[in-house]
Structure formats: structure tokens, C-alpha cells
Design a protein around this motif. Structure first.
Motif, short mmCIF file in Angstrom:
data_model
loop_
_atom_site.label_atom_id
_atom_site.label_comp_id
_atom_site.label_asym_id
_atom_site.label_seq_id
_atom_site.Cartn_x
_atom_site.Cartn_y
_atom_site.Cartn_z
N GLN A 58 52.64 27.40 40.41
CA GLN A 58 53.41 28.39 39.67
C GLN A 58 52.72 28.81 38.38
O GLN A 58 52.91 29.93 37.91
N ALA A 59 51.88 27.94 37.83
CA ALA A 59 51.17 28.29 36.61
C ALA A 59 49.92 29.11 36.87
O ALA A 59 49.51 29.90 36.00
N ASN A 60 49.32 28.98 38.05
CA ASN A 60 48.01 29.61 38.29
C ASN A 60 47.97 30.58 39.46
O ASN A 60 47.06 31.42 39.51
N CYS A 61 48.89 30.47 40.39
CA CYS A 61 48.81 31.27 41.63
C CYS A 61 50.01 32.20 41.84
O CYS A 61 49.92 33.11 42.67
N SER A 62 51.10 31.95 41.16
CA SER A 62 52.33 32.69 41.44
C SER A 62 52.25 34.15 41.04
O SER A 62 53.01 34.96 41.55
N SER A 63 51.36 34.51 40.14
CA SER A 63 51.26 35.92 39.72
C SER A 63 50.87 36.82 40.90
O SER A 63 51.20 38.00 40.91
N CYS A 64 50.18 36.25 41.88
CA CYS A 64 49.80 37.02 43.07
C CYS A 64 50.65 36.65 44.29
O CYS A 64 51.07 37.53 45.04
N HIS A 65 50.88 35.35 44.49
CA HIS A 65 51.55 34.89 45.71
C HIS A 65 53.05 34.69 45.52
O HIS A 65 53.73 34.38 46.51
N ALA A 69 55.61 31.08 46.70
CA ALA A 69 54.55 31.37 47.67
C ALA A 69 55.02 32.31 48.77
O ALA A 69 54.49 32.31 49.88
N GLN A 70 56.02 33.14 48.45
CA GLN A 70 56.58 34.05 49.43
C GLN A 70 55.75 35.30 49.63
O GLN A 70 55.96 36.08 50.56
N GLY A 71 54.74 35.51 48.77
CA GLY A 71 53.88 36.66 48.88
C GLY A 71 54.37 37.84 48.06
O GLY A 71 55.56 37.95 47.77
N THR A 72 53.46 38.70 47.66
CA THR A 72 53.78 39.91 46.92
C THR A 72 52.93 41.05 47.48
O THR A 72 52.22 40.88 48.47
N ASP A 73 52.99 42.21 46.80
CA ASP A 73 52.15 43.32 47.24
C ASP A 73 50.68 43.10 46.91
O ASP A 73 49.82 43.86 47.35
N GLN A 74 50.37 42.03 46.15
CA GLN A 74 48.99 41.73 45.79
C GLN A 74 48.37 40.64 46.66
O GLN A 74 47.14 40.56 46.75
N PRO A 96 41.30 30.68 43.24
CA PRO A 96 41.83 32.00 42.89
C PRO A 96 40.74 33.06 42.92
O PRO A 96 39.60 32.80 42.52
N ALA A 97 41.09 34.27 43.39
CA ALA A 97 40.12 35.35 43.52
C ALA A 97 39.62 35.79 42.15
O ALA A 97 40.40 36.03 41.24
N LYS A 98 38.30 35.84 42.00
CA LYS A 98 37.71 36.25 40.72
C LYS A 98 37.67 37.77 40.59
O LYS A 98 37.75 38.32 39.51
N GLU A 99 37.50 38.47 41.72
CA GLU A 99 37.42 39.92 41.69
C GLU A 99 37.85 40.46 43.04
O GLU A 99 37.85 39.75 44.04
N VAL A 100 38.24 41.71 43.08
CA VAL A 100 38.73 42.33 44.30
C VAL A 100 37.59 42.50 45.29
O VAL A 100 36.50 42.92 44.94
N GLY A 101 37.88 42.16 46.57
CA GLY A 101 36.90 42.39 47.62
C GLY A 101 35.84 41.32 47.75
O GLY A 101 34.86 41.52 48.45
N SER A 102 36.01 40.17 47.09
CA SER A 102 34.98 39.12 47.17
C SER A 102 35.56 37.82 47.73
O SER A 102 35.08 36.74 47.42
N GLU A 103 36.61 37.94 48.56
CA GLU A 103 37.27 36.74 49.07
C GLU A 103 36.38 35.91 49.96
O GLU A 103 36.56 34.72 50.09
#
Length: 280
Positions: A58-65, A69-74, A96-103
Motif C-alpha cells: 500500500q505504501a509503494n504499489c497501490s498508486s498504480c494497482h 491490488a484490485q487494479g486501476t486504469d494504470q 515497480p516500473a521505472k518508466e513507461v514501456g520498459s516492463e
């Protein structure tokens, strides 16, 4: 016998029997609680790991997931993804992803191994999914690297190259090199199928076959190159391209050298003027 019956009728005998019964019950209860104390310690530790993992998530991943962990538009939902998927993505630095498109690119790891396993334990607790294999499950001791080579060629080499050096895929994607992947990361990748990779569950490739593949990959890294320069071990296409470009370059150089050496037989300077006057 009459004196025994007389003592039984006394009130003190009843109290003594009651006290004896309480002592027996207390001893039995203490014995049972002592036996169950060790068994209860493991669930307590596991619950602590899950709670710590939830706090880290929740401190590091919830802003995206999302907080649960239910998922978001990101980012997608992780419910049901399993601990193995979390371990692979986080232990290789992809998340955590550092930049878009580099997963799909390996990057420096943000969290410690213990923190990653705690987060994975919480994700596992909310939806199940493939679990992280144990050290015994990824051990290559007794594995057949020769059979692993055949399995790798049949299932993996089309994308990762015959030596696991990686390769290009369609739609701008690529299969990453496996030169730095640990046995646990390789195993979890097969279980979860990250990015364009298909899922190789235990029903598709057995656990023993997975260990054989891991044995081949790790053994290939230390094999010598008897032919000289390895060209990155990317396969015959790269080798053929190098030969083609090298051969064409050599021919171009030779052609330029021959042209530079050629002398024009036609006369120049005063001789040309003299010849023109003689003609006129």
C-alpha cells in the motif's frame, strides 16, 4: 470397610476429591497447550509477514494497482496473480516500473528479498495463484542438462535464442536475455508467463523438466567458446550477417584500391596542346 464409608461421609473427603479433579484437569490443559505452542508459532509468523507485505504494497504499489491490488486504469489487478508472479517482476527490477514501456527490461532491484517475499505473501493471501518454488524445487542437482537442451530448443529457443541470449519479437517486443536470471526467476517465469511469454504450468512442463531446462541454461553460461569470438551467442543469423557485411566491406575496399591504382593512359598538359595543333 465401615471406617472407610464413615470417612466418605465427611465433607472434607468431597473437597479433597474436587481438588484432585481440578489438579488433574489443570495438568491435562497445561500439557495440551505446551504441545500446541510450537504449532501456533508458524501461523503467527506467517500472518506477520502478510501484514508487513500489505503495508509495503500500500505504501509503494497501490498508486498504480490500487489499495487492495484490485487494479486501476494504470495497472492491472493482481488478485489471483500469485506470489510467483510478484517475485519474478520485483526480483528482476521490472516492478515497480521505472518508466513507461520498459516492463520487459531488467533493472536494479528496489526492495530486499525479504520485502519482496512479504509482498508476494500478501498477494498470495488475497487471491491464490502460483506460489514461489522452494530451493529444493529449483535445485539442479541430479538434473539432466542434455534433456534440458532438447526441451529448451523445443519450447524456448524460438524467442530467447539457442543460448538464452534473447531476441526480437513482433510488434516491437523482445525476449530478454537469460544470462543473469537465477534458477528461481527462471522457474517463476515459466509458471507465470510474463509479457509475451506463454505460461508453462506443471501440467505442460513437469517440475523435473523445468529443472532440466534450468540446468541447461546455467551450464551454457560457463561453457567455453572453442570457435573463438562468440558474437554474443545470438545464433547463426547474426553470424551470417557478420560474414556478409564483412565480405561486402572487403570487396568494397578492394574495388577502391584497384580504382586508386589505375592510371589514365590519355596524355595531359603540353602534349595535348601539341597534338591538337598537329591535327589542325
Amino acid at each position: 470397610m465401615s471406617w472407610i464409608n464413615a470417612r466418605r461421609r465427611r465433607p472434607v473427603a468431597g473437597y479433597a476429591a474436587l481438588l484432585l479433579g481440578l489438579v488433574v484437569v489443570a495438568l491435562l490443559y497445561g500439557s495440551l497447550t505446551r504441545q500446541g505452542g510450537t504449532a501456533q508459532a508458524a501461523p503467527t509468523a506467517a500472518q506477520q509477514d502478510i501484514a508487513n507485505g500489505k503495508e509495503l504494497f500500500q505504501a509503494n504499489c497501490s498508486s498504480c494497482h490500487g489499495l487492495e491490488a484490485q487494479g486501476t486504469d494504470q495497472a492491472p489487478s493482481l488478485v489471483g496473480a500469485g506470489a510467483a508472479a510478484v517475485y519474478f517482476q520485483m526480483s528482476t527490477g521490472r516492478m515497480p516500473a521505472k518508466e513507461v514501456g520498459s516492463e520487459n527490461e531488467r533493472k536494479p532491484v528496489t526492495f530486499t528479498d525479504l520485502e519482496i517475499r512479504d509482498i508476494a505473501a500478501w498477494i498470495q493471501s488475497i487471491g491464490g495463484g502460483p506460489e514461489i518454488p522452494t530451493p529444493a524445487e529449483v535445485s539442479t542437482q541430479g538434473a539432466d542438462a542434455a534433456l534440458g537442451s532438447q526441451l529448451f530448443s523445443a519450447n524456448c529457443a524460438q524467442c530467447h535464442g539457442f543460448a538464452g541470449a534473447g531476441g526480437a519479437l513482433t510488434y516491437g517486443k523482445d525476449a530478454p536475455p537469460m544470462t543473469q536470471a537465477t534458477p528461481t526467476q527462471i522457474y517463476t517465469a515459466m509458471l507465470t508467463g510474463p509479457e509475451a511469454m506463454p505460461v508453462f504450468s506443471d501440467g505442460v512442463i513437469s517440475p523435473q523438466a523445468k529443472r532440466d531446462i534450468i540446468a541447461y541454461i546455467t551450464q551454457t553460461r560457463t561453457e567455453p567458446n572453442p570457435g573463438g569470438f562468440s558474437l554474443g551467442r545470438t545464433g547463426p543469423i547474426t553470424e551470417g550477417l557478420v560474414i556478409f557485411l564483412g565480405g561486402m566491406g572487403f570487396l568494397v575496399v578492394i574495388a577502391l584500391w584497384i580504382t586508386a591504382k589505375r592510371r589514365d593512359p590519355r596524355p595531359t598538359g603540353p602534349k595535348v596542346a601539341e597534338m591538337e595543333r598537329s591535327k589542325s
